[in-house]
Design an enzyme around this catalytic site. Structure first.
Site, short mmCIF file in Angstrom:
data_model
loop_
_atom_site.label_atom_id
_atom_site.label_comp_id
_atom_site.label_asym_id
_atom_site.label_seq_id
_atom_site.Cartn_x
_atom_site.Cartn_y
_atom_site.Cartn_z
N GLU A 155 1.01 -1.36 0.16
CA GLU A 155 0.03 0.06 -0.07
C GLU A 155 0.97 1.39 -0.14
OE1 GLU A 155 -2.92 -0.25 3.32
OE2 GLU A 155 -2.62 -2.53 3.16
N CYS A 168 3.51 8.36 1.16
CA CYS A 168 3.74 7.70 2.29
C CYS A 168 4.12 6.17 1.47
CB CYS A 168 2.78 7.50 3.44
SG CYS A 168 3.21 6.42 4.58
N CYS A 175 5.82 -7.06 7.98
CA CYS A 175 6.80 -6.40 8.64
C CYS A 175 7.13 -7.32 9.88
CB CYS A 175 6.19 -5.15 9.38
SG CYS A 175 7.65 -4.14 10.37
N CYS A 179 5.82 -4.76 16.35
CA CYS A 179 5.14 -3.62 17.26
C CYS A 179 3.75 -3.96 17.60
CB CYS A 179 5.20 -2.19 16.65
SG CYS A 179 6.94 -1.78 16.36
N CYS A 182 0.37 -2.44 16.09
CA CYS A 182 0.45 -2.10 14.51
C CYS A 182 0.09 -3.28 13.93
CB CYS A 182 1.97 -1.64 14.39
SG CYS A 182 2.36 -1.36 12.43
N CYS A 399 -1.57 2.35 6.03
CA CYS A 399 -0.68 1.05 5.13
C CYS A 399 -0.97 -0.32 5.95
CB CYS A 399 0.64 1.55 5.03
SG CYS A 399 0.70 2.89 3.75
#
Ligand code: SAH
Length: 423
Positions: A155, A168, A175, A179, A182, A399
């Site tokens: 995204e 962005c 990822c 975290c 997130c 995102c």
């Protein structure tokens, strides 16, 4: 109504250095949202108007054998031209067609001889991703969900405000940092994006702008840990910032956000670029940071700050610290004071990001009072701090979220309660 949030920058910085970071919130069923998108492929919900993505222009076999133009270095394109019996300088004609003149096919490149255009067409693709969804919010935010050649999706977001045109971008599929608040890392990291895939996000978003308008800022705050993919990120950013072969954007208008990988921060500093660094801190103590950003256990807050100090010393560029405010977790007076103590004496700026709730995760947005108190404490102690405004409420500007929603079983309710901190 399903609320969606993401790590990507959701608001438009009033000042590039001072107001970075954060997430955009999306309300999928928001009637104000216009989706220029692409249905049936995805099972988009009712209330979104969708249109199908254009069919691929070439047969799949040919497609997979063609090379992405944006993934090649200038030297590689020059060498290819020579192999084809053409002058190397043709490479310097082809690239600006894409970067400057927004060409999306070789056919449009009218100063290239026709036989060469046909050969280019057979060997290369101008753009190699496919737009799966394009959503548009009334507040001037566009979001693209792009599908790479291997079917993986990423995204990117364009935010338009006054004279700013900020994009962005993502650096990885998923990822690996984990975290706990997130959405991007809920399923871990699948792979690094190539330099061409990173560059293409900027080009595709730029191509949405009216003729004559151009990107003014880039924030690397989408999906993924930016510095974990430094080897592909830097060539992509360097190309964008190149005056002759890119968009001529100043490196100072590019912000790279990182969870804070100390070795990579130093590596970036040694590259002698002018990119702005934003370090996602989120907590003023080792214990709390490790609870929120589990990778901190290995990195350590102390080492992250040392590396950020080194970045400042080596580049002269002030570092921004991002701090997501989570209600009752890290938004209290004690954390504000501890953060002020931690940053005292450092030339730093804090970008406070009120949390954008992620369905299924046990975190909430802080109360306005807590946000104001937090910023006041920092400022009283002489630490520059800004609160990120929220923008893009009407679309999926988050995102990691759109991709997640469109995955099989990817609805909010499918997130196990145990995923979250305090879960
Ligand atoms: N891996 C990079 C880029 C992440 S996205 C990094 O850690 O910096 C950019 C910022 O958005 C990070 O500070 C990230 O922690 C933050 N973020 C992630 N999810 C968020 C959410 N739901 N609400 C607000 N900010 C969020």
């Amino acid at each position: 109504m399903v609320g969606i949030a993401s790590p990507c920058l959701g608001d438009l910085p009033a000042d590039h250095l001072a107001d970075l970071g954060g997430s955009l919130a999306l309300e999928i069923a928001n009637p104000k949202m216009t989706v220029v998108p692409v249905p049936n492929l995805l099972g988009i919900e009712d209330g979104m108007s969708c249109s199908a993505a254009p069919p691929p222009s070439t047969a799949p076999m040919l497609e997979s054998s063609r090379r992405g133009l944006l993934d090649a270095t200038v030297q590689e394109i020059r060498s290819w031209m020579i192999e084809q019996g053409h002058s190397a300088y043709r490479a310097l004609q082809v690239i600006p067609w894409v970067m400057r003149h927004r060409a999306t096919s070789f056919e449009e490149m009218t100063n290239i001889p026709r036989d060469l255009r046909l050969r280019l067409e057979a060997g290369w693709t101008v753009l190699s991703t496919r737009v799966v969804v394009h959503s548009k919010s009334p507040d001037g935010t566009d979001k693209l969900l792009l599908e790479c050649r291997d079917g993986r999706r990423v995204e990117c977001v364009l935010m338009t405000e006054a004279r700013r045109r900020t994009v962005c971008i993502s650096t990885q599929v998923g990822c690996g940092m984990g975290c706990v608040f997130c959405a991007s890392g809920l399923k871990g990291v699948e792979r690094n994006l190539t330099a061409g895939e990173i560059l293409e996000q900027v080009i595709r978003l730029r191509n949405l702008l009216p003729a004559g308008e151009s990107i003014t800022h880039i924030v690397v705050m989408g999906m993924g840990e930016s510095l974990a993919n430094l080897d592909n990120l830097i060539p992509a950013l360097d190309r964008i910032c190149s005056r002759e072969l890119g968009l001529g954007l100043s490196q100072r208008r590019v912000t790279i956000s990182t969870v804070g990988l100390p070795g990579k921060i130093r590596e970036l500093a040694a590259l002698n670029r002018q990119y702005h660094l934003a370090v996602s801190l989120h907590a003023p103590t080792e214990t709390l940071r490790t609870a929120l950003v589990p990778v901190n256990e290995k990195l350590s807050l102390g080492a992250v700050l040392e590396a950020a100090d080194a970045y400042f010393q080596m580049t002269g560029r002030q570092v921004t610290y991002e701090y997501v405010l989570l209600r009752g977790v890290n938004d209290r007076l004690q954390e504000a004071e501890a953060l002020a103590n931690l940053l005292q004496g450092r030339k730093a700026h804090v970008n406070l990001i009120p949390y954008n709730p992620v369905p299924g995760l046990p975190f909430a947005r802080p109360e306005a009072r807590a946000v104001n108190r937090f910023v006041a404490v920092l400022r009283q102690r002489g630490i520059g701090a800004t609160i990120r405004k929220t923008k893009g409420q009407a679309i999926d500007a988050a995102c990691g979220q759109l991709r997640r929603r469109l995955e099989p079983g990817g609805s909010a309710s499918s997130v196990p309660a145990s995923t979250g901190w305090m879960g």
